[in-house]
Enzyme design. Structure first.
Site, PDB file in Angstrom:
ATOM      1  N   ASP A 165      19.172  81.696 -70.043  1.00 18.34           N
ATOM      2  CA  ASP A 165      19.592  80.152 -70.398  1.00 18.34           C
ATOM      3  C   ASP A 165      19.183  80.124 -72.078  1.00 18.34           C
ATOM      4  O   ASP A 165      18.313  79.359 -72.647  1.00 18.34           O
ATOM      5  CB  ASP A 165      18.200  79.307 -70.056  1.00 18.34           C
ATOM      6  CG  ASP A 165      19.104  77.763 -69.850  1.00 18.34           C
ATOM      7  OD1 ASP A 165      20.295  77.495 -70.103  1.00 18.34           O
ATOM      8  OD2 ASP A 165      18.059  76.937 -69.665  1.00 18.34           O
ATOM      9  N   VAL A 188      11.314  66.071 -73.110  1.00 19.24           N
ATOM     10  CA  VAL A 188      11.620  65.482 -71.481  1.00 19.24           C
ATOM     11  C   VAL A 188      13.041  66.438 -71.109  1.00 19.24           C
ATOM     12  O   VAL A 188      13.887  66.708 -71.844  1.00 19.24           O
ATOM     13  CB  VAL A 188      12.266  64.221 -71.345  1.00 19.24           C
ATOM     14  CG1 VAL A 188      12.258  63.786 -70.095  1.00 19.24           C
ATOM     15  CG2 VAL A 188      10.792  63.240 -72.234  1.00 19.24           C
ATOM     16  N   ILE A 212       6.573  65.407 -76.215  1.00 16.53           N
ATOM     17  CA  ILE A 212       7.270  65.760 -76.956  1.00 16.53           C
ATOM     18  C   ILE A 212       8.584  66.390 -76.736  1.00 16.53           C
ATOM     19  O   ILE A 212       9.431  66.920 -77.412  1.00 16.53           O
ATOM     20  CB  ILE A 212       6.741  66.939 -78.083  1.00 16.53           C
ATOM     21  CG1 ILE A 212       5.973  67.960 -77.049  1.00 16.53           C
ATOM     22  CG2 ILE A 212       5.558  66.209 -78.982  1.00 16.53           C
ATOM     23  CD1 ILE A 212       5.474  69.195 -77.909  1.00 16.53           C
ATOM     24  N   LYS A 217       3.547  71.666 -70.570  1.00 16.32           N
ATOM     25  CA  LYS A 217       4.719  71.372 -69.747  1.00 16.32           C
ATOM     26  C   LYS A 217       4.378  70.934 -68.205  1.00 16.32           C
ATOM     27  O   LYS A 217       3.858  71.632 -67.505  1.00 16.32           O
ATOM     28  CB  LYS A 217       5.661  72.302 -69.674  1.00 16.32           C
ATOM     29  CG  LYS A 217       7.029  72.280 -69.022  1.00 16.32           C
ATOM     30  CD  LYS A 217       7.898  73.244 -69.391  1.00 16.32           C
ATOM     31  CE  LYS A 217       8.804  74.019 -68.302  1.00 16.32           C
ATOM     32  NZ  LYS A 217       9.689  75.109 -68.985  1.00 16.32           N
TER      33      LYS A 217
END
Ligand SMILES: *[C@@H]1O[C@H](CO)[C@@H](O)[C@H](O)[C@H]1NC(C)=O
Ligand SMILES: *[C@@H]1O[C@H](CO)[C@@H](O)[C@H](O)[C@H]1NC(C)=O
Ligand SMILES: *[C@@H]1O[C@H](CO)[C@@H](O)[C@H](O)[C@H]1NC(C)=O
Ligand SMILES: *[C@@H]1O[C@H](CO)[C@@H](O)[C@H](O)[C@H]1NC(C)=O
Ligand SMILES: *[C@@H]1O[C@H](CO)[C@@H](O)[C@H](O)[C@H]1NC(C)=O
Ligand SMILES: *[C@@H]1O[C@H](CO)[C@@H](O)[C@H](O)[C@H]1NC(C)=O
Ligand SMILES: *[C@@H]1O[C@H](CO)[C@@H](O)[C@H](O)[C@H]1NC(C)=O
Ligand SMILES: *[C@@H]1O[C@H](CO)[C@@H](O)[C@H](O)[C@H]1NC(C)=O
Ligand SMILES: *[C@@H]1O[C@H](CO)[C@@H](O)[C@H](O)[C@H]1NC(C)=O
Ligand SMILES: *[C@@H]1O[C@H](CO)[C@@H](O)[C@H](O)[C@H]1NC(C)=O
Ligand SMILES: *[C@@H]1O[C@H](CO)[C@@H](O)[C@H](O)[C@H]1NC(C)=O
Ligand SMILES: *[C@@H]1O[C@H](CO)[C@@H](O)[C@H](O)[C@H]1NC(C)=O
Length: 848
Positions: A635, A519, A517, A539
């Site tokens: 981030d 990348v 789902i 992940k």
């Protein structure tokens, strides 16, 4: 000559009066014949000879070896208590007039006397102070003031009363309930100055009418040094009152900012000098001075009080900033009614730096358990002078028909565990709450700091102690009994299950490509289903990725400590055979970005966008302020904001996170990392990371939510490539609507967009220090949402359909199709908890 005699007489009179006052205080250490000295005051044993106290019986003198963590304060005093199975009278001779009476309770078990079954009442000269006082219940369920529960620590509550004693003796009667017992650790009797409750009070809702409050007894419910720090009893002249901080009672701490100025404050009236020490007036809270919004809000404090009593609310003011009148005019509301309008402290106090107070009188009905105090703009006054100020606040409960006691019926033991868990949230959220019978703790803050670590240690509790619900809701750096760290024990039980590789393989159908789902640079994300049927996102880091390992570890470390409704939760990990696999809760609706542009998904409505931003802001706000150490995400971007099946937004991807700066540093030095287009230029220039770097990135997210375009789009003309620059140009011209996602056209409240743009603009301020905190951002976003919702209601009224519902329907279908799951986290995130602990200095920790 005559004058000389007169003069001497006056001296003698004054002198004897002072002596008398001193001899009339009693500081009693119960259950012992020995004295202890605590912060400079000597507490005499209640069974020591010639102490001028009469005990009707000796009861059960009890003592404990449990040592106080904080020996410098009341620890020694609380090592003994007098327990009683039948009525016990303390008679104090030679007291007449107004007195402070403080009862200190610090329960411990002794012999067969288990404190969790004690229950008793206290009556003073016929006035009922407390009824059915079940201390462990009080402490465990209701009293956030508990001093701690480690085996080597004492815990206490102090109840304060002011009694008008009209005979020459005070008899305090302790009466155990049937088949139980009671106890008392210390009694403090200090003369109160006559002026304390002499004035008249302005009746709330009485059109300015004043009442003379008559009373037999008064119980102090709350006493706060608004905008300042704790004022300990020893800092408060001869009256030994304790002043707490106000933050934990505020509804939205961001609504007010703290100001301080200790120069040259004097009392506006000589008779006021004992009402509060000057230090209380040296700090204040004023309305948040934020240009994003006009000051169309209230500073609000909420208190739990006992229903069915009259209350005297004393507000302390001192204008610290303006040296002219009419600079600050506001309204005071008590329980949502106007208590005073056109309030001008400068004028009332007679100038700047004048300590002034005003009393209000209000009746709380038998159905109401809360008391709200709000300060806000006066609509009759122009915007110019709109600002409010408050320096101190006291709430006193006034006796009614010889009674001050209130028994809350919910103390049923059958339901107590339920009650306690319910209250864990309630009282946690309220912060340092006080229930039924009001509790005034004189001591907490001295203890809390050092108690922080120890308090979670519930195994070693002395017999009779049940674990405290607030175990981990320790006190933040500013001392308010906080509410936000409730994840503590949850984290330790849930923190990352270690999965076996075969389990992961089973969950992902051996890393079936069709289940991918997402990348990224790190590797791939699979949708999986673990053994118990829970859907998860798995992940798997690319084994080649070198930088991966550090980030993998950071993420496990971060996520196992952080639990919050708006942070994607980590379910577990797998580090077998060089694999670096993280297992998260599954977020059915994927990234925020995918709903904004670049996919076939239906566009989010304006409301959904604002809500998603609010969710993300909450997550970030929690990261910045809620954890033991502030965490900087580093981030923040729309691909790291995930949406669950209900479109609740959560922050994810903590691979780059850093714990915040230590107290004495304002930043963390670190190599620049993050995502292009979102990077804080200041961070880039100075390589110094602060929480404000996240705020900058979040500002970019806000513009992205408006414009639905990538933050960097090289195919566009040069001046449009960078979203932040481009959107800021339009925002500065106040025409953000020109570049709004055309799919939102006509379906948003223009005013809300304007505010939204203002917030984004603030976030993108060049210098970190001029950017708002996430807490402020959050708060303003909530306002944006309110504006928009009001607009929706209005337009729906005019035009029986709203387009937002149309979009919402589509979105729900989508959600069902991608059915997912999420964890229902313990951290209840209410407005109260959002706003608490906004002190940026709570961040402490290591440098990178
Ligand atoms: C206090 O009591 C203890 C025993 O209860 C006794 O040994 C001691 O002499 C007493 N001290 C005084 C000053 O009365
Ligand atoms: C008891 O009272 C007498 C006179 O009222 C006073 O002199 C004495 O100091 C008092 N004792 C204590 C222990 O306070
Ligand atoms: C305690 O004092 C009250 C009131 O003065 C009195 O009615 C009661 O009998 C006393 N109790 C004992 C045990 O002396
Ligand atoms: C409590 O204090 C005693 C003596 O001060 C010490 O021996 C004991 O280890 C302490 N217990 C804990 C749990 O800290
Ligand atoms: C309150 O007391 C003052 C003086 O004691 C008196 O002048 C005034 O009339 C009283 N006000 C009311 C409302 O009873
Ligand atoms: C405090 O107030 C004085 C005037 O009373 C003023 O001169 C001074 O600048 C103020 N200090 C601060 C820090 O605001
Ligand atoms: C302090 O206040 C007094 C009286 O208000 C005034 O006379 C004096 O000048 C003030 N001092 C300073 C330093 O502001
Ligand atoms: C202070 O109190 C006294 C007596 O209660 C009174 O006579 C006097 O007017 C008061 N002073 C002021 C400034 O209120
Ligand atoms: C402030 O609070 C009062 C009482 O709850 C309310 O009536 C008023 O509308 C509030 N003002 C603002 C600006 O929210
Ligand atoms: C007072 O206003 C607040 C919000 O401003 C509200 O939550 C509360 O329920 C109101 N209280 C009463 C008694 O109406
Ligand atoms: C416990 O609470 C439930 C519902 O809250 C109530 O129906 C029940 O009667 C309570 N039991 C007791 C013993 O109070
Ligand atoms: C009181 O504590 C004891 C253990 O110390 C426990 O067995 C008992 O159940 C507790 N009682 C209540 C009412 O919680």
């Amino acid at each position: 000559m005559e004058n000389f005699w007169l003069f001497s007489l006056v001296i003698v009179f004054v002198f004897s009066k002072t002596c008398e006052a001193q001899s009339r205080s009693f500081l009693i250490n119960c259950g012992t014949n020995s004295s202890v000295t605590v912060s400079g005051r000597k507490w005499v044993g209640d069974s020591s000879p010639n102490n001028n106290i009469t005990l009707s019986s000796s009861g059960i003198p009890a003592s404990t070896d449990v040592k106080s963590v904080d020996d410098s304060t009341y620890g020694e005093l609380y090592k003994t208590a007098r327990m009683f199975e039948s009525s016990l009278n303390y008679t104090f001779q030679g007291v007449r007039g107004d007195y402070f009476v403080r009862l200190h309770f610090s329960p411990f078990s002794f012999d067969d006397y288990n404190v969790n079954v004690s229950s008793f009442g206290v009556v003073a000269n016929g006035l009922k102070l407390v009824e059915k006082f079940e201390v462990p219940g009080e402490l465990l369920h209701k009293n956030a003031y508990l001093q701690g529960s480690g085996s080597n620590s004492t815990s206490s509550i102090v109840k304060e009363y002011v009694l008008a004693i009209n005979r020459d003796a005070l008899v305090i009667e302790f009466i155990p309930d049937r088949e139980t017992f009671g106890f008392i650790n210390a009694i403090e009797i200090v003369p109160a100055v006559d002026e304390l409750f002499a004035g008249s009070a302005s009746k709330v809702g009485g059109n300015g009418a004043n009442v003379n409050v008559s009373w037999q007894g008064i119980e102090t419910m709350y006493r706060l040094n608004v905008g300042g720090s704790v004022v300990s009893p020893s800092q408060d002249s001869d009256l030994w009152r304790k002043w707490e901080m106000d933050t934990s009672y505020m509804i939205t701490a961001n609504a007010g900012v703290e100001i301080k100025n200790s120069s040259n404050i004097t009392y506006s009236s000589v008779n006021d000098s004992s009402l509060a020490p000057l230090v209380v007036y040296e700090s204040a809270r004023t309305m948040s001075n934020n240009e994003v919004l006009e000051k169309r809000f209230n500073m609000s404090w909420k208190f739990e009080v006992d229903p069915g009593f009259d209350y005297l609310i004393r507000l302390h003011f001192c204008e610290l900033v303006f040296d002219k009148a009419n600079q600050r005019i506001f309204r005071v509301y008590i329980n949502n009614r106007t208590a005073a309008d056109n309030y001008n402290v400068f004028v009332r106090a007679g100038g700047m730096n004048k300590a002034y107070h005003q009393d209000f009188f209000d009746v709380v009905s038998s159905k109401v358990k809360t008391l709200w105090i709000q300060l806000g703009p006066d609509t009759n006054v122009g915007a110019a002078g709109t600002d409010a100020l408050l320096n101190g606040l006291e709430i006193f409960k006034i006796s009614r028909n010889g009674n001050l006691a209130y028994v809350d019926n919910y103390e049923s033991s059958a339901n107590s565990s339920k009650a306690s868990s319910k209250n864990a949230i309630l009282w946690g959220a309220i912060g340092a709450g006080v229930a039924t019978v009001a509790i005034l703790a004189t001591l907490i803050f001295c203890f809390c700091k050092c108690r922080r670590e120890k308090s979670s240690d519930t195994k070693t509790n002395p017999p009779g102690w049940r674990p405290l619900f607030l175990v981990n809701s320790t006190v933040n750096a500013k001392g308010s009994a906080g509410s936000k760290n409730q994840y503590g024990s949850v984290a330790s039980t849930r923190a990352g299950k270690r999965f076996l590789l075969p389990e992961i393989r089973a969950a992902t159908n051996n890393f079936d490509e069709s289940l991918v789902i997402g990348v990224g640079g790190f590797g791939k994300v699979y949708k999986g289903e673990i053994e118990d049927g829970t859907l998860v996102a798995i992940k798997r880091s690319n084994p080649q990725s070198q930088q991966g390992l550090a980030e993998f570890e950071t993420e496990i470390e971060m996520l196992s400590k952080l639990r919050h409704r708006h942070l994607v939760s980590l379910i577990g990990f797998c580090d077998e055979q060089n694999e670096m696999i993280l297992v998260y809760e599954y977020m059915a609706n994927g990234t925020l970005r995918s709903h904004l542009f670049g996919s076939e998904l239906p566009p989010l409505t304006w409301k959904q966008r604002v809500e998603a931003c609010i969710g993300a802001a909450r997550g970030l706000h929690y990261l910045h302020t809620g954890a033991d150490r502030g965490v900087i995400h580093r981030d923040v971007k729309t691909t790291n904001i995930l949406l669950d099946e209900n479109f609740v937004a959560k922050m994810s991807d903590f691979g780059l996170s850093k714990t915040g700066p230590a107290l004495d540093h304002t930043h963390v030095s670190t190599a620049v990392k993050g995502s292009f287009g979102y990077l804080d230029p200041e961070y880039f220039r100075r390589q110094q990371l602060t929480e404000k770097s996240d705020v900058y990135s979040f500002g970019v997210v806000l513009f992205e939510a408006v414009c639905s375009r990538p933050v960097i789009n090289p195919t566009l003309p040069k001046d449009q490539i960078n979203l932040a620059e481009w959107a800021m140009r339009w925002q500065r011209q106040r025409s953000l609507e020109t570049i709004i996602d055309p799919r939102l056209e006509g379906n948003y409240c223009p005013e809300s967009l304007k505010k939204f743009g203002d917030i984004a603009e603030k976030c993108l301020a060049d210098e970190g220090k001029s950017r708002p905190t996430m807490g402020e951002v959050l708060w303003h976003l909530e306002y944006v949402l309110q504006l928009h919702e009001a607009w929706i209601r209005k337009t729906a009224g005019e035009n029986s359909f709203t387009s937002s519902q149309g979009f919402g329907g589509l979105a729900v279908d989508e959600a069902e199709e991608r059915e997912g799951t999420s964890f229902d986290e313990e951290t209840s995130f209410s407005r109260e908890s959002t706003s608490r602990g906004l002190d940026e200095s709570t961040t402490e920790g290591r440098k990178s």
